[in-house]
Design an enzyme around this catalytic site. Structure first.
Site, PDB file in Angstrom:
ATOM      1  N   ASN A   1       0.869  -1.166   0.000  1.00 32.27           N
ATOM      2  CA  ASN A   1       0.000   0.000   0.000  1.00 32.27           C
ATOM      3  C   ASN A   1       0.912   1.223   0.000  1.00 32.27           C
ATOM      4  O   ASN A   1       1.440   1.624   1.041  1.00 32.27           O
ATOM      5  CB  ASN A   1      -0.890  -0.021   1.244  1.00 32.27           C
ATOM      6  CG  ASN A   1      -1.778   1.204   1.325  1.00 32.27           C
ATOM      7  OD1 ASN A   1      -1.718   2.082   0.464  1.00 32.27           O
ATOM      8  ND2 ASN A   1      -2.585   1.278   2.366  1.00 32.27           N
TER       9      ASN A   1
ATOM     10  N   ARG B   1      -2.546  -2.031  -3.532  1.00 42.78           N
ATOM     11  CA  ARG B   1      -3.751  -1.239  -3.305  1.00 42.78           C
ATOM     12  C   ARG B   1      -3.713  -0.040  -4.246  1.00 42.78           C
ATOM     13  O   ARG B   1      -2.709   0.688  -4.291  1.00 42.78           O
ATOM     14  CB  ARG B   1      -3.791  -0.752  -1.860  1.00 42.78           C
ATOM     15  CG  ARG B   1      -4.957   0.148  -1.621  1.00 42.78           C
ATOM     16  CD  ARG B   1      -4.959   0.712  -0.241  1.00 42.78           C
ATOM     17  NE  ARG B   1      -6.100   1.578  -0.077  1.00 42.78           N
ATOM     18  CZ  ARG B   1      -6.078   2.708   0.601  1.00 42.78           C
ATOM     19  NH1 ARG B   1      -4.969   3.102   1.187  1.00 42.78           N
ATOM     20  NH2 ARG B   1      -7.159   3.436   0.703  1.00 42.78           N
TER      21      ARG B   1
ATOM     22  N   HIS C   1     -12.920   2.777   0.217  1.00 40.52           N
ATOM     23  CA  HIS C   1     -12.883   1.769   1.294  1.00 40.52           C
ATOM     24  C   HIS C   1     -13.581   0.482   0.852  1.00 40.52           C
ATOM     25  O   HIS C   1     -14.018  -0.303   1.698  1.00 40.52           O
ATOM     26  CB  HIS C   1     -13.601   2.254   2.577  1.00 40.52           C
ATOM     27  CG  HIS C   1     -12.891   3.320   3.332  1.00 40.52           C
ATOM     28  ND1 HIS C   1     -13.564   4.271   4.050  1.00 40.52           N
ATOM     29  CD2 HIS C   1     -11.573   3.595   3.493  1.00 40.52           C
ATOM     30  CE1 HIS C   1     -12.700   5.089   4.636  1.00 40.52           C
ATOM     31  NE2 HIS C   1     -11.479   4.694   4.299  1.00 40.52           N
TER      32      HIS C   1
ATOM     33  N   HIS D   1     -17.338   1.810   8.195  1.00 39.44           N
ATOM     34  CA  HIS D   1     -15.878   1.790   8.327  1.00 39.44           C
ATOM     35  C   HIS D   1     -15.470   3.105   8.978  1.00 39.44           C
ATOM     36  O   HIS D   1     -15.526   4.162   8.357  1.00 39.44           O
ATOM     37  CB  HIS D   1     -15.210   1.632   6.951  1.00 39.44           C
ATOM     38  CG  HIS D   1     -13.714   1.640   7.033  1.00 39.44           C
ATOM     39  ND1 HIS D   1     -12.954   0.506   6.896  1.00 39.44           N
ATOM     40  CD2 HIS D   1     -12.856   2.643   7.294  1.00 39.44           C
ATOM     41  CE1 HIS D   1     -11.683   0.822   7.065  1.00 39.44           C
ATOM     42  NE2 HIS D   1     -11.596   2.121   7.297  1.00 39.44           N
ATOM     43  N   LEU D   2     -15.086   3.028  10.253  1.00 44.03           N
ATOM     44  CA  LEU D   2     -14.776   4.236  11.015  1.00 44.03           C
ATOM     45  C   LEU D   2     -13.321   4.204  11.445  1.00 44.03           C
ATOM     46  O   LEU D   2     -12.977   3.662  12.503  1.00 44.03           O
ATOM     47  CB  LEU D   2     -15.688   4.329  12.248  1.00 44.03           C
ATOM     48  CG  LEU D   2     -17.187   4.102  11.990  1.00 44.03           C
ATOM     49  CD1 LEU D   2     -17.958   4.065  13.292  1.00 44.03           C
ATOM     50  CD2 LEU D   2     -17.737   5.182  11.062  1.00 44.03           C
TER      51      LEU D   2
ATOM     52  N   ASN E   1      -9.510   6.591  10.444  1.00 42.33           N
ATOM     53  CA  ASN E   1      -9.195   8.004  10.293  1.00 42.33           C
ATOM     54  C   ASN E   1     -10.054   8.575   9.167  1.00 42.33           C
ATOM     55  O   ASN E   1     -10.607   9.657   9.268  1.00 42.33           O
ATOM     56  CB  ASN E   1      -7.698   8.166  10.045  1.00 42.33           C
ATOM     57  CG  ASN E   1      -7.263   9.566  10.397  1.00 42.33           C
ATOM     58  OD1 ASN E   1      -7.944  10.268  11.153  1.00 42.33           O
ATOM     59  ND2 ASN E   1      -6.171   9.989   9.821  1.00 42.33           N
ATOM     60  N   GLY E   2     -10.192   7.793   8.074  1.00 38.61           N
ATOM     61  CA  GLY E   2     -11.216   8.092   7.067  1.00 38.61           C
ATOM     62  C   GLY E   2     -12.454   7.276   7.433  1.00 38.61           C
ATOM     63  O   GLY E   2     -12.324   6.180   7.963  1.00 38.61           O
TER      64      GLY E   2
ATOM     65  N   ARG F   1     -11.295  15.196   7.716  1.00 34.74           N
ATOM     66  CA  ARG F   1     -12.159  15.621   6.602  1.00 34.74           C
ATOM     67  C   ARG F   1     -13.549  15.964   7.119  1.00 34.74           C
ATOM     68  O   ARG F   1     -14.071  15.287   8.006  1.00 34.74           O
ATOM     69  CB  ARG F   1     -12.292  14.501   5.571  1.00 34.74           C
ATOM     70  CG  ARG F   1     -11.012  14.196   4.841  1.00 34.74           C
ATOM     71  CD  ARG F   1     -11.297  13.250   3.670  1.00 34.74           C
ATOM     72  NE  ARG F   1     -10.088  12.585   3.264  1.00 34.74           N
ATOM     73  CZ  ARG F   1      -9.892  11.269   3.312  1.00 34.74           C
ATOM     74  NH1 ARG F   1     -10.844  10.468   3.747  1.00 34.74           N
ATOM     75  NH2 ARG F   1      -8.754  10.759   2.925  1.00 34.74           N
TER      76      ARG F   1
ATOM     77  N   ASP G   1      -7.567  12.343  16.802  1.00 33.09           N
ATOM     78  CA  ASP G   1      -7.575  11.023  17.438  1.00 33.09           C
ATOM     79  C   ASP G   1      -8.786  10.898  18.359  1.00 33.09           C
ATOM     80  O   ASP G   1      -8.921  11.625  19.344  1.00 33.09           O
ATOM     81  CB  ASP G   1      -6.275  10.819  18.222  1.00 33.09           C
ATOM     82  CG  ASP G   1      -6.087   9.350  18.575  1.00 33.09           C
ATOM     83  OD1 ASP G   1      -7.051   8.724  19.068  1.00 33.09           O
ATOM     84  OD2 ASP G   1      -4.989   8.824  18.337  1.00 33.09           O
TER      85      ASP G   1
ATOM     86  N   GLY H   1     -10.540   1.572  13.130  1.00 34.34           N
ATOM     87  CA  GLY H   1     -10.009   1.850  14.472  1.00 34.34           C
ATOM     88  C   GLY H   1     -11.084   2.266  15.461  1.00 34.34           C
ATOM     89  O   GLY H   1     -11.122   1.788  16.595  1.00 34.34           O
ATOM     90  N   ILE H   2     -12.002   3.144  15.048  1.00 36.43           N
ATOM     91  CA  ILE H   2     -13.047   3.616  15.962  1.00 36.43           C
ATOM     92  C   ILE H   2     -14.150   2.558  16.107  1.00 36.43           C
ATOM     93  O   ILE H   2     -14.552   2.208  17.219  1.00 36.43           O
ATOM     94  CB  ILE H   2     -13.652   4.952  15.449  1.00 36.43           C
ATOM     95  CG1 ILE H   2     -12.555   6.018  15.376  1.00 36.43           C
ATOM     96  CG2 ILE H   2     -14.800   5.400  16.335  1.00 36.43           C
ATOM     97  CD1 ILE H   2     -12.979   7.334  14.719  1.00 36.43           C
ATOM     98  N   GLY H   3     -14.605   2.024  14.978  1.00 28.68           N
ATOM     99  CA  GLY H   3     -15.698   1.044  15.000  1.00 28.68           C
ATOM    100  C   GLY H   3     -15.348  -0.212  15.783  1.00 28.68           C
ATOM    101  O   GLY H   3     -16.190  -0.791  16.473  1.00 28.68           O
TER     102      GLY H   3
ATOM    103  N   GLU I   1      -7.674  -5.146   5.465  1.00 29.67           N
ATOM    104  CA  GLU I   1      -7.604  -4.842   4.033  1.00 29.67           C
ATOM    105  C   GLU I   1      -6.420  -5.536   3.365  1.00 29.67           C
ATOM    106  O   GLU I   1      -6.519  -5.955   2.220  1.00 29.67           O
ATOM    107  CB  GLU I   1      -7.521  -3.320   3.828  1.00 29.67           C
ATOM    108  CG  GLU I   1      -8.861  -2.653   4.056  1.00 29.67           C
ATOM    109  CD  GLU I   1      -8.750  -1.168   4.274  1.00 29.67           C
ATOM    110  OE1 GLU I   1      -8.305  -0.769   5.364  1.00 29.67           O
ATOM    111  OE2 GLU I   1      -9.114  -0.414   3.367  1.00 29.67           O
TER     112      GLU I   1
END
Ligand code: AMP
Length: 605
Positions: A7, A83, A172, A200-201, A203-204, A233, A275, A323-325, A381
């Site tokens: 990637n 990717r 994503h 999909h949570l 950073n993006g 964003r 973050d 990361g968040i999800g 991924e």
């Protein structure tokens, strides 16, 4: 197979060597600070980072990729998966990289100027270092190529949409596809029976409606800026604001772009950074801006979940990943509480205690009686790219070793006797050739007639020439229902006791007592082809489509052998539409060892 997954991003390069079936990592590598004088390389099997002698993507890759070879030792590599962020509308699935594909990725750079050029650079250098291996491009956008027109269009002037390809693509895709598959496997239900919303949570952030295995809506658009609130964003904003601040602040496009992509989202709302962990921590300490950031983030997400449930007419599972999800019970809680109206009932304890791991990549946090399941799924991924690379490499090997069969779509058509032609078009009339058909000697005639069934009629149905000894009308299942006739599925020529129909031509009409069939999907081949495929006339075989948009096998395919034929499989329009076959597809007869597989059954007639 061991697959090297690369990637190559704008600020870092991540690579891993992955076992394509288990997902186990043989090694991972990360290059950071690419624009520093000495970029830093981290290998998973080494404590000490390695300092790169010179700066920039190209120098760092030329230095680091050969090191992967060294670190692998005796382990063999079988392919490289790359990717690629933007596949535009050209790529609806991963593809083996050739010069043409590289050119296409380059041409798409205007849609993803920060990503495609560096992705391509990674591809080109990796091809030099691993020159004997197949390289495969896996696109972030391709999973969303199934979105219907109504979901991809912006309501902007047509000439601009067409000139610049302004439409929604979504990103994503690899992750949404992967976690939807994982959720279906966890629920032990075929994905083709599930409506899943994947969030999909990371950073993006993006959210996708996966209806029966296909992406039908996603929140990112032509660029990754649209949709949910993200790390830096903004996600959705009223475009009028941009016009307003450009005027009021005298901001140039570059500055607006930076503001929207780098200074907005959680960072812009919270004022403390992107973050989520810090933001949650500070909100518990009473920071109002951080509280607001969490509220806006969760509210936008809930709003989209409701919308996507409406788009699909219901939802069976809602999946949290990234990361968040995967890690934040707070965000999962705030988003999914009070979703009872969708049949999703949160279990507070399960949500709070949830921990994902390699051993447990999927966990439910809905109450046992919840009709809609709430799931957290660990995305991977890199593994998904490795799996896709394996699939393409295997497909390619198959193509190279097994003869392929072109697949043609056969529209409704009619074969007539000269006697009937006389009645429909006038005594002694000769059919005239419009275009030759792939089967030697056959042609599509200029002449057409109307089929009149008990329920409806179909006009302008093409006659195929030359005339035959029996009349035969070949229609699809859809035609059959429309006309109101009961046409049996038969091999060509087997019309005994089939349905009848009225034909109307310019000079007269004829009512056939029989002759209407739905053509049994079949392969025409010569005796020489039959020898190669090790099949005989009237065998029933299975054909796997190798260039379709998704893996697909046609069972119950009849083999027709004659020296007059040319190798080609014929399916009807309904089958082609259902299978979403591209215009030129090919198939192989399948068996575990790649040779013809025969179902031991002969045609009865
Ligand atoms: P990703 O891009 O998938 O690596 O996700 C990065 C995001 O996940 C960052 O915003 C992190 O703050 C967030 N994240 C990671 N762990 C947690 C956690 N335990 N709670 C909340 N957010 C987290």
């Amino acid at each position: 197979m061991n697959i090297l997954v690369i990637n190559c991003g704008s600020s870092s390069v991540k690579a891993a060597v992955i076992d394509g079936s288990s997902g186990n990592r043989l090694l991972t590598m990360k290059i950071e600070r690419l624009l520093d004088e000495h970029p830093i390389i981290h290998f998973s099997d080494k404590e000490e980072p390695i300092s790169c002698p010179s700066s920039g993507h190209e120098n760092a890759l030329r230095f680091a990729l050969p090191l992967i070879k060294e670190h692998l030792g005796d382990h063999e590599l079988h392919g490289v998966g790359h990717r690629v962020v933007h596949g535009g509308d050209k790529f609806d699935q991963p593809i083996k990289i050739t010069n043409e594909i590289e050119k296409a990725i380059e041409d798409l750079s205007s849609l993803a100027p920060l990503h495609n050029p560096v992705n391509l650079l990674g591809i080109r250098i990796a091809e030099e270092v691993f020159e004997d291996l197949p390289h495969v491009a896996v696109f972030d956008t391709s999973f969303h190529q199934t979105m219907p027109k109504r979901a991809i269009q912006y309501a902007l002037p047509k000439h601009l949409r067409e000139k610049y390809g302004l439409r929604r693509y979504g990103f994503h895709g690899t992750s949404h596809n992967y976690v939807a598959d994982m959720a279906a496997a966890h629920l032990k239900t075929d994905i083709q029976n599930l409506r899943i919303i994947t969030c999909h949570l990371g950073n993006g952030c993006s959210i996708t409606a996966v209806e029966y295995g296909r992406s039908v809506e996603t929140s990112m658009g032509m660029t990754p800026l649209e949709g949910l609130v993200m790390g830096t964003r903004s996600g959705d904003v009223d475009a009028g604001i941009l016009v307003y601040i450009a005027k009021e602040e005298g901001m140039k496009m570059k500055a607006i772009n930076k503001m929207l992509n780098k200074e907005s989202g959680l960072k812009g709302l919270s004022g403390v950074g992107n973050d989520m962990r810090d933001i949650i921590q500070r909100s518990t300490e009473g920071d109002d801006d951080c509280r607001l950031a969490i509220q806006v983030f969760a509210h936008r997400l809930r709003k989209y979940i409701g919308a996507y449930a409406a788009v699909m007419g219901g939802v069976d599972a809602i999946v949290f990943t990234g990361g968040i999800g995967e890690n934040s019970p707070v965000i999962r809680h705030r988003t999914t509480q009070r979703l009872d109206f969708l049949g999703a009932v949160l279990d507070e304890d399960l949500n709070h205690d949830l921990k994902l791991s390699t051993e447990q990549p999927v966990a439910e946090f809905s109450a046992p009686h919840s009709r809609t399941k709430l799931l957290a799924v660990r995305t991977d991924e890199q593994f998904a790219i490795a799996q896709e690379t394996v699939r393409i490499v295997e497909e390619q090997t198959k193509v190279n070793t097994v003869p392929t069969i072109p697949i043609a779509v056969s529209g409704r058509h009619i074969h007539l006797t000269q006697e009937v032609v006389d009645v429909l078009f006038g005594e002694g009339y000769e059919l005239t050739e419009k275009a030759p058909l792939s089967q030697p000697g056959q042609f599509a005639a200029n002449e057409r007639v109307t089929l009149v069934g008990p329920k409806n009629q179909i006009e302008r149905v093409r006659i195929l020439g030359p005339c035959r000894s029996k009349n035969q009308v070949e229609i699809s299942r859809t035609d059959e229902f429309f006309l109101g006739v009961d046409a049996p599925v038969r091999a060509s020529g087997h019309i005994q006791n089939s349905a009848g129909i009225k034909l109307v031509g310019p000079e007269g009409e004829v009512t056939l007592k029989e002759g209407v069939i739905c053509a049994w999907r079949h392969i025409h081949m010569t005796p020489e082809d039959a020898k190669i495929f090790e099949v005989n006339d009237k065998d029933i075989v299975e054909v796997e489509v190798i260039h379709g948009t998704r893996p697909l096998t046609f069972g119950n395919v009849l083999v027709r052998v004659s020296p007059k034929y040319k190798l080609e499989m014929h399916i009807d329009t309904d089958e082609a539409n259902a299978a979403e076959l591209p215009r030129h597809s090919e198939g192989v007869l399948i068996d575990t060892d790649g040779t013809a597989k025969l179902v031991k059954r002969k045609l009865k007639h």
